[in-house]
Design an enzyme around this catalytic site. Structure first.
Site, PDB file in Angstrom:
ATOM      1  N   ASP A   1      62.560  62.733 130.879  1.00  0.00           N
ATOM      2  CA  ASP A   1      61.494  63.641 131.292  1.00  0.00           C
ATOM      3  C   ASP A   1      60.842  64.238 130.048  1.00  0.00           C
ATOM      4  OD1 ASP A   1      60.359  66.382 132.016  1.00  0.00           O
ATOM      5  OD2 ASP A   1      60.751  65.555 133.992  1.00  0.00           O
TER       6      ASP A   1
ATOM      7  N   GLU B   1      55.921  62.883 134.998  1.00  0.00           N
ATOM      8  CA  GLU B   1      56.272  62.667 133.595  1.00  0.00           C
ATOM      9  C   GLU B   1      57.703  62.157 133.437  1.00  0.00           C
ATOM     10  OE1 GLU B   1      56.897  67.178 134.303  1.00  0.00           O
ATOM     11  OE2 GLU B   1      55.686  65.528 135.081  1.00  0.00           O
TER      12      GLU B   1
ATOM     13  N   ASP C   1      63.616  49.108 122.636  1.00  0.00           N
ATOM     14  CA  ASP C   1      64.858  48.356 122.841  1.00  0.00           C
ATOM     15  C   ASP C   1      64.626  47.333 123.949  1.00  0.00           C
ATOM     16  OD1 ASP C   1      67.534  47.562 122.799  1.00  0.00           O
ATOM     17  OD2 ASP C   1      68.236  49.614 122.459  1.00  0.00           O
TER      18      ASP C   1
END
Length: 348
Positions: free
Chosen positions: A227, A268, A258
């Site tokens: 978040d 968000e 990654d």
């Protein structure tokens, strides 16, 4: 007229088979290499069928074999064209005829190699007018020459009928191919937007959960909920458009960090599934992510830098014996703890 309609029917049937083939490939029922081999075989068999049903005008036999051959090379290049050319040339010798070498040279070899040479320039901004004029040229270097050599008494009417049938078949084939291509492209776009978030381009939650369930690994699987901290302040300070820009930039940053499965949870919040040998490794990779984020620049549309973008992260081990959402909920609770502990934290 019946033999001409038979030629049309073979061309349209070839197209329907190829269209069905790529529809199956689009649905991921068939791998791409199987589709490629099948495409080559369909075109080769279709052209061989054209040998068997020639059109007869003024005692002169001809067919529309040049059209699918040229179109195949035009769209797929020599990788598809050469194998088909070899197959149909070998098959042609199974049928009787006085001018086999002549017709193969003018109706197949020359049009095929000419198309290979001009293909790269021709396929750019291909239009019906370009196709029409190109196939006029192809007709003049193939069927028109063969007809003149084989039969000196051929009438203007026969030439006209052959020319019209040739051009009409080429344009009809091009129309169906363009329509099918646009339909497939539209289906691909619809599938993409059904599976991905429109703002960030990441997987939406439903697609993420499906891929996460299907993924098999012998390593430890960990679900991470992320978040962005104080995102409401970013919206209030820089505006919602720049807030969306931060979300999109963060999504791109997250995807590049990654080899893990990434999705947008909502607002968000983002969701990641990673594999690790131990919990400590998963925790350290998330801390590395936070350090990398602290060095990442976020710029508004006006070129102003947005300072101190950080992320809170909650981790939970994926329990294979329980529904995936159970692990997601546990990661979400850890995320809440990370934010409560001062944000920009990782909580397992």
């Amino acid at each position: 007229m019946q033999s001409l309609l038979a030629n049309f029917s073979i061309l349209l049937f070839m197209h329907l088979c190829i269209q069905s083939l790529y529809y199956l490939t689009f649905q991921k029922r068939w791998p791409n290499h199987v589709a490629a081999v099948s495409h080559i075989l369909i075109v080769a068999i279709g052209i061989i069928c054209l040998y068997m049903l020639p059109v007869s005008l003024d005692g002169y036999l001809f067919d529309l074999r040049t059209i699918p051959m040229v179109i195949l090379v035009l769209y797929h290049g020599y990788q598809f064209g050469i194998p088909v050319l070899i197959i149909i040339i070998l098959a042609r010798f199974a049928f009787p005829g006085e001018f086999i070498y002549l017709e193969l040279f003018f109706t197949l070899l020359i049009p095929t190699f000419v198309t290979m040479l001009v293909r790269r320039k021709l396929v750019q901004n291909l239009t019906y007018l370009k196709v029409f004029f190109y196939f006029i040229g192809i007709w003049f270097i193939s069927d028109a020459i063969v007809g003149h050599i084989i039969s000196e008494d051929i009438t203007v009417y026969s030439y006209l009928m052959r020319f019209i049938s040739f051009q009409l078949s080429a344009l009809i084939m091009y129309f169906f191919i363009q329509t099918s291509t646009k339909n497939l492209e539209m289906s691909e776009q619809l599938r993409f937007y059904a599976e991905h978030d429109s703002l960030t381009g990441l997987l939406n939650l439903r697609s993420f959960l499906r891929k996460a369930r299907d993924h098999e690994s012998h390593l430890l699987k960990v679900v991470a909920m992320l978040d962005l901290d104080f995102f409401k302040q970013i919206n209030d300070t820089y505006g919602h458009l720049n807030g969306d820009r931060v979300l999109a930039d963060f999504a791109a940053f997250l995807s590049e960090q990654d080899d893990w499965l990434v999705g947008r949870y909502g607002g968000e919040e983002f969701i990641v599934m990673l594999e690790a040998a131990t919990k400590e490794e998963a925790y350290n990779r998330m801390k590395t992510l936070q350090r990398s984020l602290s060095k990442q620049q976020f710029i508004t549309e006006m070129g102003e830098e947005i300072q101190n973008v950080s992320v809170s992260i909650g981790l939970a081990e994926l329990d294979q014996q329980k529904p995936l959402m159970t692990s997601v909920e546990r990661a979400d609770k850890c995320l809440y703890k990370a934010k409560k502990n001062g944000r920009n934290q990782v909580c397992f």
